[in-house]
Design a protein around this motif. Structure first.
Motif, PDB file in Angstrom:
ATOM      1  N   ALA A   1       4.093   1.442  -0.871  1.00 36.80           N
ATOM      2  CA  ALA A   1       4.740   1.567  -2.442  1.00 36.80           C
ATOM      3  C   ALA A   1       3.572   2.008  -3.462  1.00 36.80           C
ATOM      4  CB  ALA A   1       5.339   0.162  -2.792  1.00 36.80           C
ATOM      5  N   GLY A   2       2.265   1.783  -3.246  1.00 33.86           N
ATOM      6  CA  GLY A   2       1.321   2.226  -4.144  1.00 33.86           C
ATOM      7  C   GLY A   2       0.938   3.708  -3.906  1.00 33.86           C
ATOM      8  N   GLY A   3       1.654   4.481  -2.901  1.00 31.11           N
ATOM      9  CA  GLY A   3       1.419   5.858  -2.977  1.00 31.11           C
ATOM     10  C   GLY A   3       0.392   6.242  -1.729  1.00 31.11           C
ATOM     11  N   GLU A   4       0.076   5.090  -0.981  1.00 33.92           N
ATOM     12  CA  GLU A   4      -0.728   5.736   0.257  1.00 33.92           C
ATOM     13  C   GLU A   4       0.277   6.452   1.128  1.00 33.92           C
ATOM     14  OE1 GLU A   4      -3.788   3.331   2.107  1.00 33.92           O
ATOM     15  OE2 GLU A   4      -3.558   1.901   0.454  1.00 33.92           O
ATOM     16  N   ASP A   5      -0.533   7.317   2.062  1.00 34.77           N
ATOM     17  CA  ASP A   5       0.321   8.249   2.938  1.00 34.77           C
ATOM     18  C   ASP A   5       0.932   7.326   4.171  1.00 34.77           C
ATOM     19  OD1 ASP A   5       1.250  11.001   3.900  1.00 34.77           O
ATOM     20  OD2 ASP A   5      -0.317  10.494   5.509  1.00 34.77           O
TER      21      ASP A   5
ATOM     22  N   ARG B   1       0.806  -1.080   0.018  1.00 36.92           N
ATOM     23  CA  ARG B   1       0.012  -0.013  -0.202  1.00 36.92           C
ATOM     24  C   ARG B   1       0.960   1.383  -0.019  1.00 36.92           C
ATOM     25  NH1 ARG B   1      -3.980  -0.867   5.007  1.00 36.92           N
ATOM     26  NH2 ARG B   1      -4.466   1.338   4.331  1.00 36.92           N
TER      27      ARG B   1
END
Length: 188
Positions: free
Chosen positions: A88-92, A86
């Motif tokens: 790595a997928g750009g979540e904060d 998550r």
């Protein structure tokens, strides 16, 4: 005669202790010596600022959060790997840390651990914090607390000016000892 010898010995010890204590506060500490100590011990002044997400497993030293299920080692690893995907997928990072970290103290602050020096964290965490490139998210890292995801936000060295008071407190006893020995030589 033995009592007199003991009294004389105790008196000398008290005087030596008093002189040492006075020298401890008054012995001059020269800036060049402080700078040399700083240069010779560079890695002692290295510090990192990092944040982490912790997923505890059964037997962890970290207390379980209210309403949380006790996770096995395998379940904790699977959860932390999912959290890494998550991230790595750009979540904060801060949002995930607040919602998912089992370190309630840092979790409430978005995983922020503040600034720390080498040796202040458990060994595996410490190595990662001083090796991991700034900004990257670590692979899951296992310690006795659980699995961590670490993100180093900053790494630098404490400046000589900032480290100077700490260095002075470390070297002052040696300067005091040398001053007392010089005084003894002078009076012998």
């Amino acid at each position: 005669k033995t009592t007199q010898t003991r009294i004389a010995f105790q008196t000398e010890n008290l005087l030596a202790g008093a002189i040492f204590n006075e020298m401890l506060t008054k012995a001059p500490v020269d800036d060049a010596a402080l700078q040399k100590y700083y240069d010779d011990h560079k890695n002692e002044w290295e510090q990192a600022q990092a944040r982490h997400v912790l997923v505890r497993f059964k037997g962890s030293a970290v207390p379980i959060r209210a309403g949380q299920k006790e996770l096995s080692d395998e379940e904790a690893l699977a959860k932390v790997q999912e959290l890494r995907k998550r991230l790595a997928g750009g979540e904060d990072f801060a949002t995930i840390a607040k919602a998912e970290s089992d370190d309630q103290g840092s979790g409430a602050n978005g995983g922020d651990l503040g600034t720390f020096k080498r040796g202040m964290m458990v060994e595996a965490f410490d190595k990662a914090a001083f090796w991991l490139p700034v900004g990257e998210i670590s692979e899951p890292l296992k310690t006795q607390f659980g699995y961590h995801l670490i993100q180093v936000q900053k790494r630098d060295n404490k400046s000589f000016a900032d480290a100077k008071p700490e260095i002075e407190s470390k070297v002052r006893p040696d300067f005091a000892k040398n001053a007392v020995e010089a005084l003894v030589k002078k009076t012998s």
